[in-house]
Design a protein around this motif. Structure first.
Motif, PDB file in Angstrom:
ATOM      1  N   LYS A  40       0.840  -1.204   0.000  1.00 41.55           N
ATOM      2  CA  LYS A  40       0.000   0.000   0.000  1.00 41.55           C
ATOM      3  C   LYS A  40       0.871   1.249   0.000  1.00 41.55           C
ATOM      4  N   TYR A  41       0.447   2.262  -0.693  1.00 43.33           N
ATOM      5  CA  TYR A  41       1.057   3.593  -0.674  1.00 43.33           C
ATOM      6  C   TYR A  41       2.526   3.591  -1.121  1.00 43.33           C
ATOM      7  N   GLY A  42       2.816   2.762  -2.117  1.00 39.87           N
ATOM      8  CA  GLY A  42       4.150   2.753  -2.698  1.00 39.87           C
ATOM      9  C   GLY A  42       4.116   3.290  -4.115  1.00 39.87           C
ATOM     10  N   GLY A  43       5.285   3.420  -4.708  1.00 43.12           N
ATOM     11  CA  GLY A  43       5.385   3.835  -6.103  1.00 43.12           C
ATOM     12  C   GLY A  43       5.788   5.288  -6.256  1.00 43.12           C
ATOM     13  N   LYS A  44       5.902   5.693  -7.501  1.00 40.68           N
ATOM     14  CA  LYS A  44       6.366   7.047  -7.819  1.00 40.68           C
ATOM     15  C   LYS A  44       5.464   8.095  -7.176  1.00 40.68           C
ATOM     16  N   GLY A  45       6.072   9.075  -6.555  1.00 41.39           N
ATOM     17  CA  GLY A  45       5.333  10.167  -5.926  1.00 41.39           C
ATOM     18  C   GLY A  45       4.861   9.861  -4.511  1.00 41.39           C
ATOM     19  N   MET A  46       4.991   8.616  -4.086  1.00 41.50           N
ATOM     20  CA  MET A  46       4.570   8.233  -2.740  1.00 41.50           C
ATOM     21  C   MET A  46       5.782   8.276  -1.803  1.00 41.50           C
ATOM     22  N   TYR A  47       5.965   9.439  -1.200  1.00 46.43           N
ATOM     23  CA  TYR A  47       7.052   9.611  -0.242  1.00 46.43           C
ATOM     24  C   TYR A  47       6.623  10.670   0.769  1.00 46.43           C
ATOM     25  N   GLY A  48       7.251  10.636   1.934  1.00 51.11           N
ATOM     26  CA  GLY A  48       7.038  11.663   2.959  1.00 51.11           C
ATOM     27  C   GLY A  48       5.575  11.948   3.240  1.00 51.11           C
ATOM     28  N   MET A  49       5.258  13.237   3.279  1.00 50.02           N
ATOM     29  CA  MET A  49       3.898  13.656   3.647  1.00 50.02           C
ATOM     30  C   MET A  49       2.857  13.218   2.626  1.00 50.02           C
ATOM     31  N   ASN A  50       3.239  12.999   1.385  1.00 51.34           N
ATOM     32  CA  ASN A  50       2.275  12.474   0.395  1.00 51.34           C
ATOM     33  C   ASN A  50       1.682  11.160   0.890  1.00 51.34           C
ATOM     34  N   HIS A  87       1.572  10.048   4.127  1.00 56.62           N
ATOM     35  CA  HIS A  87       0.784  10.218   5.360  1.00 56.62           C
ATOM     36  C   HIS A  87      -0.573  10.868   5.078  1.00 56.62           C
ATOM     37  N   LYS A  88      -0.604  11.816   4.136  1.00 56.46           N
ATOM     38  CA  LYS A  88      -1.884  12.436   3.752  1.00 56.46           C
ATOM     39  C   LYS A  88      -2.820  11.402   3.132  1.00 56.46           C
ATOM     40  N   PHE A 101      11.641  -6.251   6.345  1.00 57.67           N
ATOM     41  CA  PHE A 101      11.077  -6.003   7.678  1.00 57.67           C
ATOM     42  C   PHE A 101       9.933  -5.002   7.574  1.00 57.67           C
ATOM     43  N   GLN A 102       8.896  -5.195   8.366  1.00 58.98           N
ATOM     44  CA  GLN A 102       7.825  -4.209   8.504  1.00 58.98           C
ATOM     45  C   GLN A 102       7.472  -4.044   9.973  1.00 58.98           C
ATOM     46  N   ALA A 103       7.072  -2.828  10.347  1.00 53.41           N
ATOM     47  CA  ALA A 103       6.552  -2.553  11.684  1.00 53.41           C
ATOM     48  C   ALA A 103       5.386  -1.597  11.512  1.00 53.41           C
ATOM     49  N   SER A 104       4.373  -1.746  12.355  1.00 52.64           N
ATOM     50  CA  SER A 104       3.176  -0.920  12.185  1.00 52.64           C
ATOM     51  C   SER A 104       2.906  -0.078  13.425  1.00 52.64           C
ATOM     52  N   CYS A 105       2.096   0.945  13.205  1.00 55.80           N
ATOM     53  CA  CYS A 105       1.619   1.791  14.288  1.00 55.80           C
ATOM     54  C   CYS A 105       0.147   2.091  14.017  1.00 55.80           C
ATOM     55  N   PRO A 106      -0.640   2.339  15.072  1.00 60.54           N
ATOM     56  CA  PRO A 106      -2.056   2.642  14.856  1.00 60.54           C
ATOM     57  C   PRO A 106      -2.229   4.036  14.269  1.00 60.54           C
ATOM     58  N   VAL A 107      -3.270   4.168  13.453  1.00 58.38           N
ATOM     59  CA  VAL A 107      -3.708   5.485  12.987  1.00 58.38           C
ATOM     60  C   VAL A 107      -5.087   5.701  13.612  1.00 58.38           C
ATOM     61  N   PRO A 149      -2.090  14.042   9.326  1.00 56.48           N
ATOM     62  CA  PRO A 149      -0.909  13.504   8.638  1.00 56.48           C
ATOM     63  C   PRO A 149       0.386  13.763   9.416  1.00 56.48           C
ATOM     64  N   ASP A 150       0.502  14.927  10.072  1.00 55.65           N
ATOM     65  CA  ASP A 150       1.702  15.211  10.872  1.00 55.65           C
ATOM     66  C   ASP A 150       1.845  14.241  12.042  1.00 55.65           C
ATOM     67  N   GLU A 151       0.731  13.904  12.671  1.00 55.90           N
ATOM     68  CA  GLU A 151       0.782  12.957  13.794  1.00 55.90           C
ATOM     69  C   GLU A 151       1.153  11.560  13.316  1.00 55.90           C
ATOM     70  N   VAL A 152       0.626  11.171  12.166  1.00 59.76           N
ATOM     71  CA  VAL A 152       1.012   9.874  11.586  1.00 59.76           C
ATOM     72  C   VAL A 152       2.501   9.891  11.251  1.00 59.76           C
ATOM     73  N   ALA A 153       2.972  10.999  10.690  1.00 55.57           N
ATOM     74  CA  ALA A 153       4.398  11.122  10.349  1.00 55.57           C
ATOM     75  C   ALA A 153       5.275  10.937  11.586  1.00 55.57           C
ATOM     76  N   GLN A 154       4.883  11.537  12.698  1.00 55.85           N
ATOM     77  CA  GLN A 154       5.669  11.400  13.940  1.00 55.85           C
ATOM     78  C   GLN A 154       5.745   9.944  14.385  1.00 55.85           C
ATOM     79  N   LYS A 155       4.624   9.240  14.325  1.00 57.61           N
ATOM     80  CA  LYS A 155       4.610   7.823  14.720  1.00 57.61           C
ATOM     81  C   LYS A 155       5.512   6.994  13.799  1.00 57.61           C
TER      82      LYS A 155
END
Length: 189
Positions: free
Chosen positions: A110-120, A122-123, A151-157, A163-169
């Motif tokens: 999910k949420y991979g590929g070109k243009g999918m980075y950083g805040m893009n 999380h938004k 490796f993968q690790a998850s956090c709750p949303v 989006p900023d709070e998700v970014a911090q997690k």
């Protein structure tokens, strides 16, 4: 087994790169050889210099049109390339010659590929009402975010997370896990 050498590629502020420098600062088996950037004004370069790590800046022509970077990395006996917020697709000559790992700020695929980075990312996670996000650390191939998962690790949303709070997690997961996973890949643990 000699010292293992890492080259870090970064395009931005370099918080993950700095975390990696700090993690390996006292490790006698691992040397952060260099930091490479496609942006001359990337703050990652300043962070690297602060740690005494040699830096290199390159342009699109040099990256995609020559073997200069491959040749330099070979001469420097680099064992592993780490992408820490590096936004360009890696060319075949690098993929063929080096083991490369990347960290992605979402649970791939999910949420991979070109243009999918950083805040893009999380938004998009918040906009789609996802219940969790996280990090994916994977080997790099010739396609964005499609290499073999390490490796993968998850956090709750939470429903009211921004989006900023998700970014911090997600950043907390990056800082906690990325250096340890790099160490395992590098030292074969």
């Amino acid at each position: 087994m000699g010292i293992k050498r890492i080259a870090i590629f970064a395009s931005g502020s370099g918080t993950n790169a700095e975390n990696i420098f700090t993690y390996f600062a006292e490790n006698e088996q691992v040397d952060i050889d260099s930091l490479w950037s496609n942006k001359a004004d990337a703050f990652a370069l300043e962070r690297a210099r602060k740690f005494g790590v040699e830096t290199f800046v390159f342009n699109r022509d040099k990256f995609y049109g020559t073997d200069d970077i491959v040749d330099t990395l070979r001469k420097r006996k680099v064992d592993l390339i780490v992408l820490a917020g590096f936004l360009w697709l890696i060319p075949e000559n690098l993929v063929r010659n080096f083991t490369i790992v990347n960290i992605h700020p979402a649970l791939l695929p999910k949420y991979g590929g070109k243009g999918m980075y950083g805040m893009n990312v999380h938004k998009a996670v918040v906009a789609n009402g996802e219940k969790e996000s996280g990090i994916s650390i994977h080997y790099v191939n010739e396609s964005y975010d499609e290499g073999k998962m390490i490796f993968q690790a998850s956090c709750p949303v939470l429903p009211d997370d921004t989006p900023d709070e998700v970014a911090q997690k997600v950043h907390q997961l990056e800082y906690e896990h990325f250096p340890k996973v790099i160490e395992k890949v590098l030292l074969g643990q």
